[in-house]
Design a protein around this motif. Structure first.
Motif, PDB file in Angstrom:
ATOM      1  N   HIS A  37       8.742  37.449  35.849  1.00 24.90           N
ATOM      2  CA  HIS A  37       9.977  38.055  36.352  1.00 24.90           C
ATOM      3  C   HIS A  37       9.736  39.501  36.815  1.00 24.90           C
ATOM      4  N   ARG A  39       6.912  40.791  37.963  1.00 30.07           N
ATOM      5  CA  ARG A  39       6.164  40.752  39.232  1.00 30.07           C
ATOM      6  C   ARG A  39       7.084  40.385  40.389  1.00 30.07           C
ATOM      7  N   GLN A  40       7.990  39.426  40.166  1.00 31.52           N
ATOM      8  CA  GLN A  40       8.938  39.048  41.214  1.00 31.52           C
ATOM      9  C   GLN A  40       9.851  40.214  41.580  1.00 31.52           C
ATOM     10  N   GLU A  41      10.336  40.913  40.576  1.00 35.26           N
ATOM     11  CA  GLU A  41      11.212  42.067  40.808  1.00 35.26           C
ATOM     12  C   GLU A  41      10.480  43.151  41.585  1.00 35.26           C
ATOM     13  N   LYS A  43       7.969  42.727  43.609  1.00 34.91           N
ATOM     14  CA  LYS A  43       7.746  42.228  44.969  1.00 34.91           C
ATOM     15  C   LYS A  43       9.019  42.335  45.810  1.00 34.91           C
ATOM     16  N   GLU A  44      10.163  41.988  45.224  1.00 29.73           N
ATOM     17  CA  GLU A  44      11.421  41.977  45.955  1.00 29.73           C
ATOM     18  C   GLU A  44      12.031  43.360  46.142  1.00 29.73           C
ATOM     19  N   LYS A  45      12.005  44.195  45.084  1.00 27.33           N
ATOM     20  CA  LYS A  45      12.697  45.485  45.118  1.00 27.33           C
ATOM     21  C   LYS A  45      11.778  46.680  45.252  1.00 27.33           C
ATOM     22  N   THR A  58      16.957  39.063  30.866  1.00 23.89           N
ATOM     23  CA  THR A  58      15.980  38.150  31.466  1.00 23.89           C
ATOM     24  C   THR A  58      15.539  37.103  30.456  1.00 23.89           C
TER      25      THR A  58
END
Length: 93
Positions: A37, A39-41, A43-45, A58
């Motif tokens: 989660h 790493r995804q955050e 990448k996105e933000k 989370t």
């Protein structure tokens, strides 16, 4: 930086061994789930919110969240915070 590896063997009755294995499984799933989660955050933000309250929200979305040992979850969450901070401290250097 030198690394130290410890090897241990636990002798327990089958029920205690089952509980220990389940607790270790819990810690692994929580650690991997939170790191995914984060790493995804990132990448996105482009940034990550490492506050305990955010990670606790989370944690509730992870599979088997209600079946995890709470103390194991808390300790693993704190380890994730330290691991993530250490990673970025090393990355800056």
């Amino acid at each position: 930086m030198p690394l130290l590896t410890l090897k241990a063997q636990v002798h327990a009755d089958p029920e205690t061994e089952r509980i220990l294995r389940d607790a270790m499984f819990c810690a692994t799933k929580v650690y991997n789930g939170l790191m995914w989660h984060l790493r995804q955050e990132l990448k996105e933000k482009g940034k990550v919110d490492l506050r305990r309250s955010t990670l606790n929200r989370t944690l509730k979305t992870l599979p088997r969240a209600k079946g995890y040992y709470s103390l194991s979850v808390q300790l693993t969450r704190d380890e994730v915070i330290q691991a993530y901070r250490s990673f970025f401290a090393l990355k800056k250097n």
